[in-house]
Scaffold this motif. Structure first.
Motif, PDB file in Angstrom:
ATOM      1  N   TYR A   6       2.339  68.992  55.309  1.00 23.51           N
ATOM      2  CA  TYR A   6       1.669  70.143  54.750  1.00 23.51           C
ATOM      3  C   TYR A   6       1.642  71.265  55.766  1.00 23.51           C
ATOM      4  O   TYR A   6       1.546  71.014  56.972  1.00 23.51           O
ATOM      5  CB  TYR A   6       0.231  69.690  54.483  1.00 23.51           C
ATOM      6  N   LEU A   7       1.687  72.498  55.304  1.00 22.51           N
ATOM      7  CA  LEU A   7       1.465  73.666  56.151  1.00 22.51           C
ATOM      8  C   LEU A   7       0.415  74.520  55.477  1.00 22.51           C
ATOM      9  O   LEU A   7       0.620  74.976  54.342  1.00 22.51           O
ATOM     10  CB  LEU A   7       2.749  74.467  56.353  1.00 22.51           C
ATOM     11  N   GLU A   8      -0.707  74.681  56.141  1.00 19.77           N
ATOM     12  CA  GLU A   8      -1.816  75.453  55.587  1.00 19.77           C
ATOM     13  C   GLU A   8      -1.771  76.859  56.179  1.00 19.77           C
ATOM     14  O   GLU A   8      -1.713  77.020  57.396  1.00 19.77           O
ATOM     15  CB  GLU A   8      -3.124  74.768  55.949  1.00 19.77           C
ATOM     16  N   LEU A   9      -1.781  77.868  55.309  1.00 18.75           N
ATOM     17  CA  LEU A   9      -1.729  79.256  55.751  1.00 18.75           C
ATOM     18  C   LEU A   9      -3.048  79.958  55.464  1.00 18.75           C
ATOM     19  O   LEU A   9      -3.543  79.922  54.339  1.00 18.75           O
ATOM     20  CB  LEU A   9      -0.611  80.005  55.008  1.00 18.75           C
ATOM     21  N   PRO A  10      -3.617  80.643  56.463  1.00 15.89           N
ATOM     22  CA  PRO A  10      -4.802  81.451  56.193  1.00 15.89           C
ATOM     23  C   PRO A  10      -4.361  82.716  55.458  1.00 15.89           C
ATOM     24  O   PRO A  10      -3.363  83.343  55.835  1.00 15.89           O
ATOM     25  CB  PRO A  10      -5.338  81.765  57.592  1.00 15.89           C
ATOM     26  N   ILE A  62      -0.205  66.666  59.560  1.00 16.35           N
ATOM     27  CA  ILE A  62       0.617  65.465  59.682  1.00 16.35           C
ATOM     28  C   ILE A  62      -0.035  64.337  58.898  1.00 16.35           C
ATOM     29  O   ILE A  62      -1.209  64.032  59.099  1.00 16.35           O
ATOM     30  CB  ILE A  62       0.761  65.069  61.165  1.00 16.35           C
ATOM     31  N   ARG A  63       0.721  63.731  57.997  1.00 18.37           N
ATOM     32  CA  ARG A  63       0.216  62.594  57.215  1.00 18.37           C
ATOM     33  C   ARG A  63       0.331  61.327  58.047  1.00 18.37           C
ATOM     34  O   ARG A  63       1.394  61.042  58.618  1.00 18.37           O
ATOM     35  CB  ARG A  63       1.026  62.448  55.930  1.00 18.37           C
ATOM     36  N   VAL A  64      -0.762  60.564  58.099  1.00 20.29           N
ATOM     37  CA  VAL A  64      -0.787  59.319  58.872  1.00 20.29           C
ATOM     38  C   VAL A  64      -1.332  58.194  58.004  1.00 20.29           C
ATOM     39  O   VAL A  64      -1.961  58.443  56.972  1.00 20.29           O
ATOM     40  CB  VAL A  64      -1.633  59.475  60.163  1.00 20.29           C
ATOM     41  N   ALA A 106      -4.397  66.017  61.345  1.00 15.14           N
ATOM     42  CA  ALA A 106      -3.875  64.729  60.883  1.00 15.14           C
ATOM     43  C   ALA A 106      -4.685  64.363  59.641  1.00 15.14           C
ATOM     44  O   ALA A 106      -5.901  64.544  59.619  1.00 15.14           O
ATOM     45  CB  ALA A 106      -4.053  63.660  61.963  1.00 15.14           C
ATOM     46  N   MET A 107      -3.991  63.912  58.596  1.00 16.51           N
ATOM     47  CA  MET A 107      -4.671  63.571  57.348  1.00 16.51           C
ATOM     48  C   MET A 107      -4.219  62.231  56.839  1.00 16.51           C
ATOM     49  O   MET A 107      -3.094  61.810  57.042  1.00 16.51           O
ATOM     50  CB  MET A 107      -4.457  64.640  56.272  1.00 16.51           C
ATOM     51  N   GLN A 108      -5.181  61.551  56.176  1.00 19.06           N
ATOM     52  CA  GLN A 108      -4.904  60.286  55.507  1.00 19.06           C
ATOM     53  C   GLN A 108      -5.300  60.477  54.053  1.00 19.06           C
ATOM     54  O   GLN A 108      -6.469  60.780  53.749  1.00 19.06           O
ATOM     55  CB  GLN A 108      -5.712  59.156  56.142  1.00 19.06           C
ATOM     56  N   PRO A 109      -4.357  60.338  53.124  1.00 20.00           N
ATOM     57  CA  PRO A 109      -4.698  60.514  51.713  1.00 20.00           C
ATOM     58  C   PRO A 109      -5.566  59.353  51.215  1.00 20.00           C
ATOM     59  O   PRO A 109      -5.558  58.269  51.787  1.00 20.00           O
ATOM     60  CB  PRO A 109      -3.350  60.535  51.012  1.00 20.00           C
ATOM     61  N   ASP A 110      -6.319  59.635  50.134  1.00 18.68           N
ATOM     62  CA  ASP A 110      -7.118  58.579  49.486  1.00 18.68           C
ATOM     63  C   ASP A 110      -6.203  57.526  48.909  1.00 18.68           C
ATOM     64  O   ASP A 110      -5.093  57.756  48.550  1.00 18.68           O
ATOM     65  CB  ASP A 110      -7.968  59.157  48.351  1.00 18.68           C
TER      66      ASP A 110
END
Length: 110
Positions: A6-10, A62-64, A106-110
């Motif tokens: 993912y890329l989050e843009l303000p 980053i998905r972990v 870093a993110m972990q999906p449900d």
């Protein structure tokens, strides 16, 4: 395996940003509340964040597979935690700064 998810843009105006990316690249966005929208392609997606507390620069996410283990690994490698673990619709994440000061998440999906 960790990968850039993912890329989050303000953005200052979510609707104007959605219009721009739709017109320029044909991207479609799903709204998540009044301040956030994201592509949902399943590849590397883009989020548009217009919330008052938004990040100040583009934020690579980053998905972990194991968020707590990743937090420990980031810290052990010399990174610093910028935002502790928090929940969001679809998962949990934390923000960190690498050894050069770049902010990532870093993110972990449900």
């Amino acid at each position: 395996m960790a990968r850039l998810e993912y890329l989050e843009l303000p953005v200052g105006d979510r609707e104007a940003a959605k219009h721009f990316y739709a017109k320029a690249f044909g991207w479609r966005f799903t709204d998540f509340g009044p301040d956030y929208a994201a592509t949902m392609s399943g590849d590397t997606d883009v989020g548009l964040d217009a919330a008052p507390e938004k990040v100040k620069a583009p934020l690579p996410v980053i998905r972990v597979e194991d968020l707590e283990a990743t937090l420990a690994a980031v810290t052990a490698a010399g990174g610093t935690i910028a935002v502790p673990i928090f929940a969001f619709p679809g998962g949990r994440r934390f923000h960190f700064r690498d050894v050069d000061g770049h902010e990532l998440a870093a993110m972990q999906p449900d």
